[in-house]
Design a protein around this motif. Structure first.
Motif, PDB file in Angstrom:
ATOM      1  N   ILE A 291       2.611  -6.913  10.426  1.00 36.91           N
ATOM      2  CA  ILE A 291       1.914  -5.629  10.295  1.00 36.91           C
ATOM      3  C   ILE A 291       1.045  -5.681   9.052  1.00 36.91           C
ATOM      4  CG2 ILE A 291       2.179  -3.140  10.007  1.00 36.91           C
ATOM      5  CD1 ILE A 291       4.885  -3.373  11.359  1.00 36.91           C
ATOM      6  N   THR A 292      -0.209  -5.275   9.196  1.00 39.56           N
ATOM      7  CA  THR A 292      -1.122  -5.206   8.059  1.00 39.56           C
ATOM      8  C   THR A 292      -1.419  -3.750   7.745  1.00 39.56           C
ATOM      9  OG1 THR A 292      -3.131  -5.236   9.399  1.00 39.56           O
ATOM     10  CG2 THR A 292      -2.172  -7.363   8.792  1.00 39.56           C
ATOM     11  N   ALA A 293      -1.836  -3.518   6.503  1.00 40.04           N
ATOM     12  CA  ALA A 293      -2.193  -2.161   6.075  1.00 40.04           C
ATOM     13  C   ALA A 293      -3.671  -1.893   6.265  1.00 40.04           C
ATOM     14  CB  ALA A 293      -1.810  -1.964   4.606  1.00 40.04           C
ATOM     15  N   CYS A 300      -2.243  -1.005  13.607  1.00 38.16           N
ATOM     16  CA  CYS A 300      -2.451   0.246  14.326  1.00 38.16           C
ATOM     17  C   CYS A 300      -1.163   0.870  14.826  1.00 38.16           C
ATOM     18  CB  CYS A 300      -3.401   0.019  15.505  1.00 38.16           C
ATOM     19  SG  CYS A 300      -5.065  -0.461  14.989  1.00 38.16           S
ATOM     20  N   GLY A 301      -0.022   0.220  14.625  1.00 40.63           N
ATOM     21  CA  GLY A 301       1.246   0.797  15.035  1.00 40.63           C
ATOM     22  C   GLY A 301       1.687   1.889  14.077  1.00 40.63           C
ATOM     23  N   PRO A 302       2.863   2.497  14.319  1.00 39.09           N
ATOM     24  CA  PRO A 302       3.330   3.571  13.442  1.00 39.09           C
ATOM     25  C   PRO A 302       3.422   3.167  11.981  1.00 39.09           C
ATOM     26  CG  PRO A 302       4.612   3.522  15.467  1.00 39.09           C
ATOM     27  CD  PRO A 302       3.745   2.309  15.494  1.00 39.09           C
ATOM     28  N   SER A 303       4.004   2.006  11.676  1.00 39.04           N
ATOM     29  CA  SER A 303       4.192   1.603  10.276  1.00 39.04           C
ATOM     30  C   SER A 303       2.857   1.348   9.598  1.00 39.04           C
ATOM     31  CB  SER A 303       5.079   0.357  10.196  1.00 39.04           C
ATOM     32  OG  SER A 303       6.353   0.607  10.757  1.00 39.04           O
ATOM     33  N   GLY A 304       1.960   0.565  10.241  1.00 39.37           N
ATOM     34  CA  GLY A 304       0.661   0.286   9.641  1.00 39.37           C
ATOM     35  C   GLY A 304      -0.170   1.540   9.476  1.00 39.37           C
ATOM     36  N   THR A 305      -0.145   2.428  10.466  1.00 39.65           N
ATOM     37  CA  THR A 305      -0.902   3.674  10.371  1.00 39.65           C
ATOM     38  C   THR A 305      -0.343   4.581   9.281  1.00 39.65           C
ATOM     39  OG1 THR A 305      -1.381   3.534  12.743  1.00 39.65           O
ATOM     40  CG2 THR A 305      -1.747   5.653  11.670  1.00 39.65           C
ATOM     41  N   ALA A 306       0.983   4.631   9.145  1.00 35.69           N
ATOM     42  CA  ALA A 306       1.598   5.464   8.109  1.00 35.69           C
ATOM     43  C   ALA A 306       1.156   5.032   6.720  1.00 35.69           C
ATOM     44  CB  ALA A 306       3.123   5.407   8.226  1.00 35.69           C
ATOM     45  N   VAL A 307       1.054   3.697   6.508  1.00 32.25           N
ATOM     46  CA  VAL A 307       0.616   3.195   5.199  1.00 32.25           C
ATOM     47  C   VAL A 307      -0.874   3.404   5.012  1.00 32.25           C
ATOM     48  CG1 VAL A 307       0.404   1.136   3.763  1.00 32.25           C
ATOM     49  CG2 VAL A 307       2.492   1.528   5.087  1.00 32.25           C
ATOM     50  N   GLN A 308      -1.632   3.094   6.031  1.00 34.32           N
ATOM     51  CA  GLN A 308      -3.084   3.163   5.919  1.00 34.32           C
ATOM     52  C   GLN A 308      -3.577   4.600   5.759  1.00 34.32           C
ATOM     53  OE1 GLN A 308      -5.105   1.246   9.122  1.00 34.32           O
ATOM     54  NE2 GLN A 308      -7.144   1.849   8.472  1.00 34.32           N
ATOM     55  N   GLU A 309      -3.018   5.545   6.531  1.00 27.58           N
ATOM     56  CA  GLU A 309      -3.485   6.929   6.515  1.00 27.58           C
ATOM     57  C   GLU A 309      -2.599   7.843   5.688  1.00 27.58           C
ATOM     58  OE1 GLU A 309      -4.097   8.295  10.479  1.00 27.58           O
ATOM     59  OE2 GLU A 309      -5.320   6.569  11.061  1.00 27.58           O
ATOM     60  N   GLN A 349       0.579   6.512  -5.173  1.00 26.64           N
ATOM     61  CA  GLN A 349       0.056   5.465  -4.304  1.00 26.64           C
ATOM     62  C   GLN A 349       1.064   5.144  -3.201  1.00 26.64           C
ATOM     63  OE1 GLN A 349      -0.971   2.113  -6.755  1.00 26.64           O
ATOM     64  NE2 GLN A 349      -2.853   3.058  -7.499  1.00 26.64           N
ATOM     65  N   THR A 350       0.555   4.839  -2.004  1.00 29.73           N
ATOM     66  CA  THR A 350       1.415   4.459  -0.881  1.00 29.73           C
ATOM     67  C   THR A 350       1.734   2.971  -1.008  1.00 29.73           C
ATOM     68  OG1 THR A 350       0.390   6.132   0.519  1.00 29.73           O
ATOM     69  CG2 THR A 350       1.628   4.386   1.603  1.00 29.73           C
ATOM     70  N   ILE A 351       3.025   2.652  -1.191  1.00 28.94           N
ATOM     71  CA  ILE A 351       3.424   1.263  -1.412  1.00 28.94           C
ATOM     72  C   ILE A 351       4.125   0.649  -0.207  1.00 28.94           C
ATOM     73  CG2 ILE A 351       3.690   1.717  -3.868  1.00 28.94           C
ATOM     74  CD1 ILE A 351       6.766   1.556  -3.363  1.00 28.94           C
ATOM     75  N   GLY A 352       4.440   1.454   0.799  1.00 26.21           N
ATOM     76  CA  GLY A 352       5.148   0.917   1.960  1.00 26.21           C
ATOM     77  C   GLY A 352       5.474   2.012   2.951  1.00 26.21           C
ATOM     78  N   ALA A 353       6.411   1.709   3.870  1.00 21.58           N
ATOM     79  CA  ALA A 353       6.770   2.663   4.917  1.00 21.58           C
ATOM     80  C   ALA A 353       8.243   2.521   5.269  1.00 21.58           C
ATOM     81  CB  ALA A 353       5.913   2.453   6.155  1.00 21.58           C
ATOM     82  N   LEU A 354       8.842   3.665   5.662  1.00 25.54           N
ATOM     83  CA  LEU A 354      10.199   3.715   6.200  1.00 25.54           C
ATOM     84  C   LEU A 354      10.074   3.868   7.716  1.00 25.54           C
ATOM     85  CD1 LEU A 354      13.339   4.148   5.918  1.00 25.54           C
ATOM     86  CD2 LEU A 354      12.816   6.596   5.762  1.00 25.54           C
ATOM     87  N   ALA A 355      10.627   2.933   8.498  1.00 24.15           N
ATOM     88  CA  ALA A 355      10.500   2.946   9.956  1.00 24.15           C
ATOM     89  C   ALA A 355      11.879   3.047  10.595  1.00 24.15           C
ATOM     90  CB  ALA A 355       9.785   1.690  10.452  1.00 24.15           C
TER      91      ALA A 355
END
Length: 671
Positions: A291-293, A300-309, A349-355
């Motif tokens: 997964i990329t940010a 574009c999945g939930p985790s990548g979108t959560a970090v990106q947006e 700053q957004t440093i990651g995601a909880l999935a």
């Protein structure tokens, strides 16, 4: 007597009519009682439903306010206001529903107070976030008031729900009993009775289903609260980032309805979301996840979108959601049917995601997303506290290194100072001569400076009065700044002039007899507005017949300096006291305050020119450091003395001794 068939038929028909009429009357009476009981059962169930809805809405208010406090975004406010209105509407509905039941009204009154306190607390939390920022809001959140009110509301709702369930059971039993009575007495009307029972059964079955859904929702809510509570405890308890991330993942799987949970942190060099902790049934799933940010398909999945947006993202059906296409097969093979991701923020700053991943589609409704958003917020707070603690330790290490370097430099400079001291002894005589020249120069220059300053003050005051027409807001602001600066500079010039005149021996005292109480009251009329601005109480204790033989103007100047210092260094809500009493041939003036106090080693130095107490003033640095120096000189010119008694944090007491009226003849001259 023979009875004809028709008579028998008529008799039978009449008997049938009578029986049917009796059956109808009994049916009507039984049905009326049964309907009344059913209405009571429905009322109890509706009250229970509204109570559970109120508990859920309180959770929505708390979640929305926390989301705004953590995120600081205005779009968090709309859910908060919506949830608040829904709570008020539910309370209003409960009032209407329970208006005929005094016991329910008492329970509702016990709930309504804490609910309003809870809404007021979250409104204060939102205002604090707007006015004082995240730090002030977090401090308010950490007070525990919100949790205490939530628990109180929950306990009261549970108590009222238990009583309603008891009434529900009793009324249900009464309904069944009346149905059985109707069946036993209405054998001839079995078809009508079956129809009625069928209708009752359908209605009761619907109500029971509603109740079962409410209980399931309550059970899920309780588990959700447990997950949030355990996450908050872990955020406080754990001391390392790795332990905290593992603990949150473990809690989400243990307390929540999730099959797997993982936390990914963004690698700043590559922009890839790398797993940092996981729990539950993973089975190598994360080995296949890339997964990329950024904006690539892998992001574009939930985790990548959560970090990106920087927002929560839910996928309620992995099998059909196109965003999950790169990971669909691996997810479905492991029983994952829905997933959601929440951004983790540290220092803005957004440093990651909880999935998290669930085993059933449609798991992530609005309430679940709000709760998991709070879990992510608690995780973010815990990580931010750890980062702040790491920075604090690093700063302490730097301070220790600087102290060691400072000690070395002090040793080096000690030898240099010894040589410098010898040179300073040679220059002392030159300094004494320079001081005399300085005093004469300052006295002359202060006069020269005060003349143009008076013009600046006068013309700026005229501009401020806007006599020739209104000024635009920008120019009015400029004029106000000029007036403030000019008044401050003029006060400084006056103090320097007073000091230079005293040092040059050019101050002439105009001694006279006057009432100490009257002079004190004149000074207090000027000081009181300054004290009122800080809600400081001023007390005075002076005898009306106490006379002083001194320069009235200089006496008031001494008193003004002492009182203005007291107001300056006394915190809001403090107290200042002024008193005077005869002490032998002198009058002893005392000014005490409840301010910050003065360290013992500085109690002599504060009367020196341009000296300001260091650490004892705690950042209060207004003025020039000449006030107390001038005050001491003026008291000594009267033949008196001034001193202070003080302890840091316990306030100060300044004493000044002046000649009493009895100590000098009534016709005394000037000093």
């Amino acid at each position: 007597m023979s009875i004809s068939r028709s008579a028998l038929v008529r008799a039978g028909f009449g008997a049938a009519l009578l029986i049917f009429a009796g059956v109808g009357a009994i049916s009507y009476w039984s049905l009326e009682r049964f309907i009344d009981t059913s209405h009571r059962v429905e009322h109890s169930q509706e009250v229970l439903t509204q109570l559970q809805l109120l508990a859920t809405q309180i959770t929505d208010v708390e979640s929305a306010s926390r989301g705004y406090v953590i995120g600081g975004k205005d779009f968090y406010l709309e859910p908060y206001y919506t949830a608040t209105r829904q709570v008020e509407q539910t309370v209003a509905r409960l009032k209407i529903m329970t208006k005929d039941n005094p016991q329910q009204q008492r329970w509702l009154a016990a709930i309504e107070g804490p609910v309003r306190e809870k809404l007021a607390f979250h409104a204060l939390n939102v205002r604090t976030r707007q006015d004082r920022g995240l730090e002030g809001a977090l401090e308010l959140l950490g007070s525990g008031t919100g949790h205490a009110l939530r628990d109180k509301i929950r306990q009261t709702i549970d108590a009222m729900s238990r009583e309603e369930r008891w009434l529900f059971g009793r009324r249900s039993a009464e309904a069944r009993r009346r149905a059985e009575m109707a069946i036993a007495s209405l054998l001839s009307g079995i078809l009508l009775g079956c129809s009625i029972l069928l209708a009752v059964y359908v209605n009761l079955n619907r109500e029971v289903a509603t109740r079962r859904r409410s209980e399931q929702k309550l059970a899920r809510s309780n588990r959700s609260y447990a997950m949030l509570s355990h996450t908050s405890q872990a955020a406080v308890r754990e001391r390392s980032r790795e332990d905290l991330l593992r603990a949150v993942c473990r809690i989400a799987v243990a307390d929540g309805p999730f099959r797997m949970c993982w936390v990914g942190l963004v690698d700043q060099s590559t922009g890839v979301l790398k797993p940092a902790a996981q729990s539950g049934y993973v089975a190598g799933y994360l080995d296949h996840v890339f997964i990329t940010a950024g904006g690539a398909p892998a992001g574009c999945g939930p985790s990548g979108t959560a970090v990106q947006e920087d927002r929560p993202v839910a996928c309620n059906d992995i099998a059909s959601d196109p965003r999950m296409l790169p990971w669909r097969k691996e997810a479905l093979d492991r029983g994952y049917r829905s997933s959601a991701a929440f951004p983790i923020r540290v220092s803005g700053q957004t440093i990651g995601a909880l999935a998290v991943y669930g085993t059933e589609p449609g798991l992530f409704d609005e309430a679940m997303m709000a709760l998991l958003g709070e879990v992510a917020a608690e995780l973010s707070l815990g990580l931010e506290r750890m980062e702040q603690e790491a920075r604090r330790k690093q700063a302490e290490e730097q301070i220790r290194a600087l102290n060691a370097d400072l000690e070395r430099r002090v040793e080096e400079r000690t030898s240099e100072l010894a040589a410098a001291n010898r040179e300073l002894e040679l220059r002392n005589r030159e300094i004494e001569r320079a001081n005399r020249l300085k005093s004469e120069f300052v006295a002359r220059m202060s006069h020269e400076l005060r003349t143009p300053m008076n013009a600046i003050v006068g013309f700026s005051d005229l501009l401020g009065e806007e006599a020739d027409g209104p000024l635009c807001p920008t120019y009015r602001h400029y004029v106000d700044r000029i007036r403030e600066g000019a008044h401050h500079l003029l006060e400084l010039i006056n103090e320097v002039l007073d000091l230079s005149k005293i040092e040059a021996g050019r101050v002439e005292l105009r001694r006279e007899h006057f009432s100490a109480a009257e002079a004190v009251e004149e000074v207090l009329s000027v000081i009181r507005p300054l004290a009122d601005a800080k809600t400081i109480r001023i007390q005075q204790a002076l005898a009306a017949d106490l006379l002083i033989y001194a320069d009235r103007t200089r006496f008031k100047q001494v008193l003004y300096n002492l009182l203005s210092n007291g107001v300056k260094f006394t915190p809001e809500g403090g107290r200042i006291a002024v008193s005077a009493f005869a002490e032998g041939p002198a009058v002893r003036l005392e000014v005490s305050d409840t301010g910050i106090g003065i360290a013992a080693q500085e109690q002599e130095a504060i009367f020196d020119e341009f000296y300001q107490a260091g650490t004892s003033t705690r950042g209060v640095k207004e003025g020039t450091g000449l006030g107390l120096a001038i005050t001491r000189r003026l008291v000594e010119l009267h033949g008196g003395r001034i001193w202070v008694e003080s302890e840091p944090g316990k306030g100060s007491r300044f004493f000044a001794a002046f000649p009493a009226a009895a100590a000098v003849p009534a016709g005394g001259g000037r000093g």
